[in-house]
Design an enzyme around this catalytic site. Structure first.
Site, short mmCIF file in Angstrom:
data_model
loop_
_atom_site.label_atom_id
_atom_site.label_comp_id
_atom_site.label_asym_id
_atom_site.label_seq_id
_atom_site.Cartn_x
_atom_site.Cartn_y
_atom_site.Cartn_z
N ASP A 182 13.53 -3.10 -8.74
CA ASP A 182 13.04 -3.75 -9.97
C ASP A 182 14.13 -4.06 -10.99
O ASP A 182 13.95 -4.90 -11.85
CB ASP A 182 11.99 -2.85 -10.66
N ASP B 226 42.92 32.14 -32.92
CA ASP B 226 42.26 31.73 -34.17
C ASP B 226 42.92 30.47 -34.72
O ASP B 226 44.04 30.09 -34.34
CB ASP B 226 42.38 32.90 -35.17
N ASP C 31 31.85 33.66 -38.69
CA ASP C 31 32.25 34.86 -39.42
C ASP C 31 31.05 35.51 -40.10
O ASP C 31 31.16 36.61 -40.63
CB ASP C 31 33.29 34.51 -40.49
#
Ligand code: DGJ
Length: 699
Positions: free
Chosen positions: A43, A448, A516
């Site tokens: 289709d 970090d 934190d």
């Protein structure tokens, strides 16, 4: 899973429940055709839009897999280039495709310039999630400059407006949900800060009417930890599109002769309800995104001493904390900030990654040996991309930080961002961490990154606007190199909590420090937001004494919330009573029994604290033989709440047993999900954990 290729250049990515369909039409234009339920493959065809007038271009209406800047397409583009002669338009011709069982690549090249562009698609077994990305190659001799390179464009079906869920978080308030109904115009979710940030999230979740259990949801998550942009728009005809990728804010990329640029991947899918969306992404990320070394291993219970002593670390207090941590069953002891250089507070020391001899006169070995002899692994904190002005590193290499000679440097948290595009900076960082890991028995690195970028001068680069991208790439490359050399070391991505919590970080790091904010009540919303499109097992969650606010909730309540991720402990154990230590011991023991279900199971978010006054999360093992249910409420309104608890995710044909509030139950999965059991939820900080086991025949 298969790639179906039709003769007329129509491609169907068939996943268990979805058809993702696109193609290249007779004009060489890439066209998006369908994203949704499966239809008959025959289709699909290209429809053409006529009726162009001088103010409404036909090209601008088409749904595309990628819009390049140029011609009469005014909508948000995905790629914009500037060729050496000054031409700022791309015009593509189709060069064919490459495919194998689970991947497809459509190849294009510019009609006049030496630029190749590929649209890449990858399918994976047994999931509706696919990944998409773009590759660019400069096949000429001169450099081509790009002003924008997104990873993918999506067109959503139908014309009714979609709601876009994203986050509008902050430090300590990551992943807080926002919903934007996009009637018209554009909605942009982005980061311009260097990292993916605490604010918006590099993803979209788009729906019209959906809840946890039902409603069609389209979603995409970008695996990138730098400046990103999700630009969603609804045009005058009601078509909703979203372009997602690296942010074009202050961005450029110079692609030299023969060079290739590959964008970060976007993982996208479609689900019936938010619950199914999260479950798909959760198991997908464990299987296909997280670094392999630790992806299939349960994460250890860790203790992190940051909130206990902050910068005042020394061998004595860390050893004393380690003893208590070991007694309660902790498996990994992590020493946080403060162990190196002249680090007494956040004014000094960053960059000087040698041990502070006042705090550790005999080096790190003494503490690490003590931790190891207590039966725990040792982990350490570093913040390699940063430098304090008051540090030996900065004194020796003032030019290593991003800067402009004519501008005052903004010292957020008294620190500067190192120019990670400099090879000597990359080598310095690699070698100091490599030495640290080679000389010490360290099994875990908490990496970090505590500030946003500013004064982003990078004089070493011919095109300094590349720094945003090159910085993140350098972080990924260094982590990958370190992991290769030290395969038994796990890495955690932290950026003042969840400032770089995204699927890009999780393609290189094994876990994330989510926030934190360890307040258990606040964490309910933060963890829910994280769980939408990120794997639960990578979500570090600590029980602490909470220092940002004054009033911690009771310990069992804090455990209830933290045990819904990868459990950590972060309180000052030296101040804990015998009773507190006992609670910790019991809960850690319990967590070890259930962590496989939490970390590798399917999450059903049944009750929502904001809507229902009560949080109820059900984690179910993949084989549905075990389940653990967490119920928590910081305080029910109107004094008390009597309610049936209906469970989800259980096998309706299995029988299960469990105890709850002094009663033992043995019920079928069908009964537990349809009828449920009666609960009386009352009082402040109500919390329960129910462990449900399959009752095997003959038991
Ligand atoms: C921010 C992190 O999110 C904290 O967990 C802690 O590691 C501090 N940095 C240390 O400076």
């Amino acid at each position: 899973m298969s790639v179906i290729i039709k003769e007329n250049n129509i491609f169907i990515l068939e996943t268990p429940n979805t058809h993702y369909v696109f193609g290249v039409d007779k004009y060489g234009l890439n066209r998006h055709l369908h994203w949704g339920e499966k239809c008959d493959a025959d289709d699909y065809f290209f429809e053409y839009i006529g009726d162009e007038n001088s103010n409404h271009s036909m090209l601008d209406e088409y749904k595309q897999e990628l819009t390049v800047f140029g011609s009469t397409m005014y909508r948000e583009c995905g790629v914009k280039a500037q060729f050496p002669d000054g031409c700022r338009e791309i015009s593509l011709k189709y060069d064919g495709f490459e495919t194998d069982e689970n991947s497809l690549c459509l190849k294009f090249s510019d009609k006049a310039y030496p630029l190749e562009l590929k649209l890449n698609y990858q399918l994976y077994d047994e999931t509706d999630i696919i990944s998409r990305w773009i590759s660019l190659k400069n096949t000429g001799k001169e450099t081509i400059r790009f002003e924008k390179i997104a990873s993918a464009e999506f067109s959503l079906p139908g014309i009714e407006p979609y709601t876009f869920e994203n986050t509008n978080g902050s430090w300590g308030g990551e992943f807080l949900k926002t919903e934007t109904l996009l009637n018209g115009g554009s909605a942009v979710f982005e980061s311009r800060k260097g990292g993916s940030s605490h604010n918006n999230t590099p993803q979209f979740i788009a729906y019209r009417s959906a809840d946890e259990k039902s409603g069609e949801v389209f979603f995409a998550s970008l695996a990138y930890s730098g400046n990103f942009k999700v630009s969603a728009s609804r045009d005058l005809y009601g078509i909703t599109r979203a372009v997602i990728g690296i942010n074009d804010f202050d961005f450029e990329y110079s692609l030299g002769s023969g060079e290739i640029f590959e964008t970060p991947k976007v993982y996208c899918g479609r689900a019936d309800g938010f619950g199914e969306m999260s479950r798909q992404m959760n198991s997908f990320a464990v299987k296909h995104i997280l670094p392999r070394q630790f992806a299939d291993k349960p994460l250890p219970v860790l203790y992190n001493a940051w909130e206990a002593v902050f910068f005042d670390v020394n061998c004595e207090n860390q050893t004393a904390l380690a003893k208590l941590a070991a007694e309660m069953g902790v498996e990994l002891f992590v020493m946080d900030d403060g162990w190196f250089g002249q680090r007494k507070n956040d004014w000094a020391g960053l960059g000087d990654w040698y041990v502070n001899k006042e705090k550790f006169p005999n080096g790190l070995g003494e503490l690490i040996n003590a931790v190891n002899s207590l039966g725990m692994d040792f982990g350490i904190w570093v913040e390699p991309e940063m430098v304090n002005a008051d540090s030996d590193l900065f004194r020796s290499h003032p030019d290593w930080a991003y800067h402009y000679d004519t501008r005052q440097a903004s010292e957020l948290r008294h620190q500067l961002v190192l120019n990670m595009t400099l090879p000597e900076v990359q080598e310095y960082i690699f070698s100091v961490i490599d030495n640290l890991l080679s000389e010490n028995n360290i099994k875990y690195v908490k990496w970090d990154m505590n500030r946003s970028f500013s004064e982003t001068g990078a004089q070493n680069l011919e095109n300094p606007k590349m720094l945003w991208y090159l910085h993140i790439k350098a972080v990924y490359d260094i982590v990958d190199r370190l992991k290769k050399k030290h395969p038994d070391v796990a890495f955690e991505s932290c950026a003042s909590g969840g400032g770089r919590a995204d699927l890009g970080a999780l393609s290189h790091f094994d876990q994330i420090w989510t926030s934190d904010n360890t307040d258990a009540v606040d964490r309910m919303a933060i963890q829910k937001g994280f769980s939408m499109l990120h794997p639960i097992k990578a979500m570090r969650a600590w029980v602490t004494d909470l220092y940002h606010d004054s009033k911690p909730s009771p310990l069992p309540f804090r455990f209830n919330i933290a045990m819904q991720g990868a459990l950590g402990i972060g309180g000052n154990l030296l101040k804990y009573s015998e009773e507190d230590l006992k609670i910790c011991r019991e809960n850690i023991t319990l967590y070890k029994e259930i962590r496989d279900i939490v970390q590798f199971g399917d999450l059903y978010r049944i009750l929502d604290i904001d809507k229902d006054d009560v949080l109820m999360n059900n984690y179910v093992s993949p084989d549905k033989s075990k389940s653990v249910v967490f119920i928590a409420s910081d305080g029910t309104k109107h004094f008390k709440k009597r309610m049936p608890l209906r469970f989800e995710g259980l096998d309706k044909t299995k029988r299960y047993t469990f105890s709850f509030d002094g009663k033992t139950y043995e019920k079928s999965g069908a009964y537990l999900s349809e009828v449920g059991i009666q609960a009386y939820i009352r009082g402040a900080y109500y919390n329960r954990i129910i462990i449900i086991d399959e009752k095997k025949k003959g038991e």
